[in-house]
Design a protein around this motif. Structure first.
Motif, PDB file in Angstrom:
ATOM      1  N   ALA A  23      38.509 -25.773 -67.834  1.00 25.89           N
ATOM      2  CA  ALA A  23      38.148 -24.969 -69.002  1.00 25.89           C
ATOM      3  C   ALA A  23      38.260 -25.808 -70.271  1.00 25.89           C
ATOM      4  CB  ALA A  23      39.048 -23.748 -69.102  1.00 25.89           C
ATOM      5  N   ALA A  24      37.292 -25.636 -71.159  1.00 23.04           N
ATOM      6  CA  ALA A  24      37.278 -26.378 -72.418  1.00 23.04           C
ATOM      7  C   ALA A  24      37.754 -25.492 -73.560  1.00 23.04           C
ATOM      8  CB  ALA A  24      35.883 -26.889 -72.719  1.00 23.04           C
ATOM      9  N   PHE A  25      38.528 -26.098 -74.445  1.00 28.28           N
ATOM     10  CA  PHE A  25      39.026 -25.399 -75.620  1.00 28.28           C
ATOM     11  C   PHE A  25      38.721 -26.248 -76.853  1.00 28.28           C
ATOM     12  CE2 PHE A  25      41.275 -22.066 -73.445  1.00 28.28           C
ATOM     13  CZ  PHE A  25      41.547 -22.619 -72.204  1.00 28.28           C
ATOM     14  N   GLY A  26      38.215 -25.589 -77.877  1.00 26.61           N
ATOM     15  CA  GLY A  26      37.935 -26.287 -79.126  1.00 26.61           C
ATOM     16  C   GLY A  26      36.554 -26.894 -79.224  1.00 26.61           C
ATOM     17  N   PHE A  27      35.774 -26.813 -78.159  1.00 24.35           N
ATOM     18  CA  PHE A  27      34.410 -27.326 -78.169  1.00 24.35           C
ATOM     19  C   PHE A  27      33.637 -26.670 -77.027  1.00 24.35           C
ATOM     20  CE2 PHE A  27      34.345 -30.278 -74.502  1.00 24.35           C
ATOM     21  CZ  PHE A  27      35.689 -30.286 -74.181  1.00 24.35           C
ATOM     22  N   THR A  28      32.327 -26.815 -77.053  1.00 23.50           N
ATOM     23  CA  THR A  28      31.518 -26.232 -75.985  1.00 23.50           C
ATOM     24  C   THR A  28      31.143 -27.317 -74.977  1.00 23.50           C
ATOM     25  OG1 THR A  28      29.537 -26.548 -77.343  1.00 23.50           O
ATOM     26  CG2 THR A  28      30.587 -24.383 -77.408  1.00 23.50           C
ATOM     27  N   LEU A  29      31.257 -26.955 -73.712  1.00 25.61           N
ATOM     28  CA  LEU A  29      31.035 -27.909 -72.634  1.00 25.61           C
ATOM     29  C   LEU A  29      29.585 -28.307 -72.457  1.00 25.61           C
ATOM     30  CD1 LEU A  29      33.281 -26.805 -69.627  1.00 25.61           C
ATOM     31  CD2 LEU A  29      33.409 -28.938 -70.908  1.00 25.61           C
ATOM     32  N   ASP A  30      28.662 -27.438 -72.883  1.00 24.50           N
ATOM     33  CA  ASP A  30      27.272 -27.660 -72.487  1.00 24.50           C
ATOM     34  C   ASP A  30      26.680 -28.909 -73.126  1.00 24.50           C
ATOM     35  OD1 ASP A  30      25.840 -24.971 -74.545  1.00 24.50           O
ATOM     36  OD2 ASP A  30      27.145 -26.658 -75.033  1.00 24.50           O
ATOM     37  N   TYR A  31      27.350 -29.484 -74.098  1.00 25.54           N
ATOM     38  CA  TYR A  31      26.854 -30.718 -74.711  1.00 25.54           C
ATOM     39  C   TYR A  31      27.278 -31.958 -73.934  1.00 25.54           C
ATOM     40  CZ  TYR A  31      26.131 -34.324 -78.275  1.00 25.54           C
ATOM     41  OH  TYR A  31      25.739 -35.440 -78.948  1.00 25.54           O
ATOM     42  N   TYR A  32      28.204 -31.787 -72.985  1.00 27.38           N
ATOM     43  CA  TYR A  32      28.795 -32.920 -72.288  1.00 27.38           C
ATOM     44  C   TYR A  32      28.510 -32.912 -70.788  1.00 27.38           C
ATOM     45  CZ  TYR A  32      31.564 -33.455 -76.511  1.00 27.38           C
ATOM     46  OH  TYR A  32      31.960 -33.633 -77.811  1.00 27.38           O
ATOM     47  N   ALA A  33      28.463 -34.083 -70.220  1.00 24.19           N
ATOM     48  CA  ALA A  33      28.586 -34.188 -68.773  1.00 24.19           C
ATOM     49  C   ALA A  33      30.068 -34.043 -68.434  1.00 24.19           C
ATOM     50  CB  ALA A  33      28.068 -35.533 -68.279  1.00 24.19           C
ATOM     51  N   ILE A  34      30.335 -33.377 -67.333  1.00 21.07           N
ATOM     52  CA  ILE A  34      31.716 -33.185 -66.894  1.00 21.07           C
ATOM     53  C   ILE A  34      31.893 -33.827 -65.531  1.00 21.07           C
ATOM     54  CG2 ILE A  34      33.515 -31.524 -66.337  1.00 21.07           C
ATOM     55  CD1 ILE A  34      32.710 -31.578 -69.281  1.00 21.07           C
ATOM     56  N   GLY A  35      32.887 -34.675 -65.464  1.00 26.15           N
ATOM     57  CA  GLY A  35      33.201 -35.343 -64.214  1.00 26.15           C
ATOM     58  C   GLY A  35      34.528 -34.888 -63.654  1.00 26.15           C
TER      59      GLY A  35
END
Length: 125
Positions: A23-35
């Motif tokens: 889970a991401a806090f303080g920013f939105t995940l959809d801008y990043y690749a997640i590994g």
């Protein structure tokens, strides 16, 4: 404060399943690749799987292909790692990370700049 928080680890028998959450806090995940990465005692950190930010393309290490599935729910700002048919050699601390890796370098930890604290997965009878 920008941070990633993993959860869902635990003790499971060989052949069992677990679902890890990032889970991401303080920013939105959809801008990043997640590994997803893992590190076993005495071993180097290795890339397990990745999901891209653009078209949600996914990548997996050969050691988990067909057993692990990565997905993202942008509405929940969360990425998941569904782990099936777990083996003792899957035992490790699992980390999620956010970054902008190239397609051919998704497994390189240096391509990611924000890391979670990790969650322990133990596969044992």
């Amino acid at each position: 404060q920008l941070r990633l928080v993993e959860s869902g680890g635990g003790l499971v028998q060989p052949g069992g399943s677990l679902r890890l959450s990032c889970a991401a806090f303080g920013f939105t995940l959809d801008y990043y690749a997640i590994g997803w990465f893992r590190q076993a005692p005495g071993k180097e950190r290795e890339g397990v799987s990745c999901i891209s930010s653009s078209d949600s393309s996914t990548y997996c290490a050969d050691s988990v292909k067909g057993r692990f599935l990565i997905s993202r729910d942008d509405a929940k700002n969360t990425v998941y790692l569904q782990m099936n048919s777990l083996k003792p050699e899957d035992t490790a601390v699992y980390y999620c990370a956010a970054g902008h890796p190239y397609e051919d370098s998704w497994y390189m930890s240096k391509r990611y700049h924000l890391w979670g604290q990790g969650t322990q997965v133990t596969v044992s009878s």
